[in-house]
Design an enzyme around this catalytic site. Sequence first.
Site, mmCIF file in Angstrom:
data_model
loop_
_atom_site.group_PDB
_atom_site.id
_atom_site.type_symbol
_atom_site.label_atom_id
_atom_site.label_comp_id
_atom_site.label_asym_id
_atom_site.label_seq_id
_atom_site.Cartn_x
_atom_site.Cartn_y
_atom_site.Cartn_z
ATOM 1 N N GLY A 93 0.823 -1.191 0.000
ATOM 2 C CA GLY A 93 0.000 0.000 0.000
ATOM 3 C C GLY A 93 0.859 1.244 0.000
ATOM 4 O O GLY A 93 2.000 1.233 0.464
ATOM 5 N N SER A 94 0.318 2.346 -0.521
ATOM 6 C CA SER A 94 0.976 3.647 -0.380
ATOM 7 C C SER A 94 0.668 4.196 1.015
ATOM 8 O O SER A 94 -0.091 3.601 1.777
ATOM 9 C CB SER A 94 0.475 4.611 -1.454
ATOM 10 O OG SER A 94 0.912 4.175 -2.722
ATOM 11 N N GLY A 95 1.291 5.320 1.340
ATOM 12 C CA GLY A 95 1.080 5.931 2.644
ATOM 13 C C GLY A 95 2.194 5.603 3.625
ATOM 14 O O GLY A 95 2.164 6.060 4.763
ATOM 15 N N HIS A 96 3.168 4.795 3.170
ATOM 16 C CA HIS A 96 4.301 4.417 4.026
ATOM 17 C C HIS A 96 5.593 5.082 3.583
ATOM 18 O O HIS A 96 6.681 4.652 3.969
ATOM 19 C CB HIS A 96 4.488 2.895 4.006
ATOM 20 C CG HIS A 96 3.254 2.142 4.343
ATOM 21 N ND1 HIS A 96 2.594 2.316 5.534
ATOM 22 C CD2 HIS A 96 2.528 1.225 3.643
ATOM 23 C CE1 HIS A 96 1.520 1.535 5.556
ATOM 24 N NE2 HIS A 96 1.456 0.872 4.416
ATOM 25 N N ASP A 142 -1.433 -8.246 0.190
ATOM 26 C CA ASP A 142 -0.188 -8.219 -0.583
ATOM 27 C C ASP A 142 0.202 -9.633 -1.019
ATOM 28 O O ASP A 142 0.629 -9.846 -2.153
ATOM 29 C CB ASP A 142 0.943 -7.599 0.255
ATOM 30 C CG ASP A 142 0.728 -6.111 0.510
ATOM 31 O OD1 ASP A 142 0.309 -5.409 -0.421
ATOM 32 O OD2 ASP A 142 0.973 -5.657 1.646
ATOM 33 N N HIS A 172 -1.002 0.422 9.418
ATOM 34 C CA HIS A 172 -2.264 0.867 8.820
ATOM 35 C C HIS A 172 -3.253 1.217 9.919
ATOM 36 O O HIS A 172 -4.466 1.155 9.727
ATOM 37 C CB HIS A 172 -2.866 -0.231 7.946
ATOM 38 C CG HIS A 172 -1.887 -0.868 7.029
ATOM 39 N ND1 HIS A 172 -1.181 -2.001 7.370
ATOM 40 C CD2 HIS A 172 -1.455 -0.505 5.806
ATOM 41 C CE1 HIS A 172 -0.371 -2.313 6.369
ATOM 42 N NE2 HIS A 172 -0.507 -1.419 5.416
#
Lengths: 331, 331
Positions: free
Chosen positions: A54-57, A110, A219
Amino acid sequence: MKKFVNDPKQYVPEMLKGIALANPTTLKYVPEYNLIMRADAPNANKVSIMQGSGSGHEPAHVMIVGRGMLDAACPGDVFAAPPMDYVYETTKLLASPKGVLHIINNYTGDRMAFDMGREMAEADGIRVGTVMVDDDVSVKDSTYTVGRRGVAGNFFVIKALGAASEQGADLDALVELGKRVNSVTRSMGMALTSCTPPAKGSPLFELGDDEMEMGVGIHGEPGRRREKLTNANAIVDEMLEAVVSDLPYKQGDNVALMINGLGGTPISELYILYARAHDQLAARGINVQRSYVGNYCTSLDMAGYSLTLVRLDDELVKLLEAPAEVAVRIF
Amino acid sequence: MKKFVNDPKQYVPEMLKGIALANPTTLKYVPEYNLIMRADAPNANKVSIMQGSGSGHEPAHVMIVGRGMLDAACPGDVFAAPPMDYVYETTKLLASPKGVLHIINNYTGDRMAFDMGREMAEADGIRVGTVMVDDDVSVKDSTYTVGRRGVAGNFFVIKALGAASEQGADLDALVELGKRVNSVTRSMGMALTSCTPPAKGSPLFELGDDEMEMGVGIHGEPGRRREKLTNANAIVDEMLEAVVSDLPYKQGDNVALMINGLGGTPISELYILYARAHDQLAARGINVQRSYVGNYCTSLDMAGYSLTLVRLDDELVKLLEAPAEVAVRIF
């Protein structure tokens, strides 16, 4: 929502465009598959290494593509796994005679995307290896995983494998090395605040003014327990005990110590946490040989941090010291 | 207060201790004078370069001490100028036959401390030069300044002077170079949120949920005006116009573009801002030759950013490209 955003749906593409514009000679953005790759990949003389999550990391993983690190990253949307066909297409773009290595943080979404992407690539005759990262000691299973979560310790797996791949290691050797690095790496995180995904526009969970979440996931998944907010030293001591006793790390060990910010914590505070962790490790006879303080694997704007230890040996130290170049840098 | 802190009075010393512990071979912490210096300073073959200013702007300046950058930083407490005797003692510790250069961001408190510290050092026979940084176009005078404020553009002055000092430039040449870099550098900042100094324990100012402060200072000083929150592109466009028209930067110019986070903004959002700024500069025929995206000069946990442009020439590009090593890094 106090964020720099235009259309929340374009949050990831606009960020990827920015990364490529800022690194025009070294990186390439492929909008069709939402990916950032090295401009010079694939290289027939090395295994290609990719990660998607995921993005945001950020900076994980789209900003740690480059020489000595990842050959490509194919992120999903914020906190969402990449689509399997993007995994497949990225694998095809990276196909090298020496093969392609998938590094996967252990989350169910994932794993599914990468399992299917790998099968599709193998059907095309591409050799694919897999390394799973599950360094988080906080909880056994969690909201989005069976087994432990993969968090900031991931950086060490990527750094070591990136260096070894540049030195010509083959796919099987990289898979073994990745398992070995993961096996000596342990992490735990905690949050002072929640975080706000751009598409949601409000905090992911609520945390009282006098509360903190120990063992939080990247998350916002719940951790071990919610506690009354305490001081920096007490927070470090509790987390260090959980991490050290898990492997366990022992007197005489040489370690890498990472204090990783979760996105909304100033680096000044990370060094306050680092000083305590270093002192407490010294008191246990554990020697900090390499130090990493900063934002490596974040949760958007979350205030909080994670602590990672890696037990070092000479081979691993050399791989961590090897040169590397990525988008996230100050010079 | 959602911060990692033990005793607020020990916020800066504990941070400095952490920086030194994480960099045991290259940096030294001198608790008596609250300073971080290179372990190998002073070097008789180079001018020593130092900066002091309030803490709370990390990595500026205590985390950018190192080869090719500062020889020492003597910070004050959070958002407070260093005491003049610390400036004096730091200058003495750095005394080199080639002299000592003071780089000062233009704030009244910093100027006073450095003026007096310089006079005391000169009375001891130490040669001292001074470079003033005042890159902020937001306001003419401000809460803590006569004239323009010095903000993130400071990084470019330090980088250029650090490189030139390593190459043997003498004190007069460095003073001239510093003035020249400052003269082609312009910045503007804005805030989405306030910030919380640890000793205060509450936000420095109030900003409504739908408001932003355009032209904010790095200590939360008021800017040009408070506006309704808008989207990322509109924010960049307004600030870019203010910065470009000030020098002005013109069609055909080569520039360095810095998108600097103020501490609480995720790097993902900084790249969204970067992409817009890059596109808008291209539309004006201004070529971004070097890019800087990340946290360089922060305001504790403030969400916000600043935009800096530097007009480049061949000499300046070489100085910006020269090798340098500091505490803030990812490898």
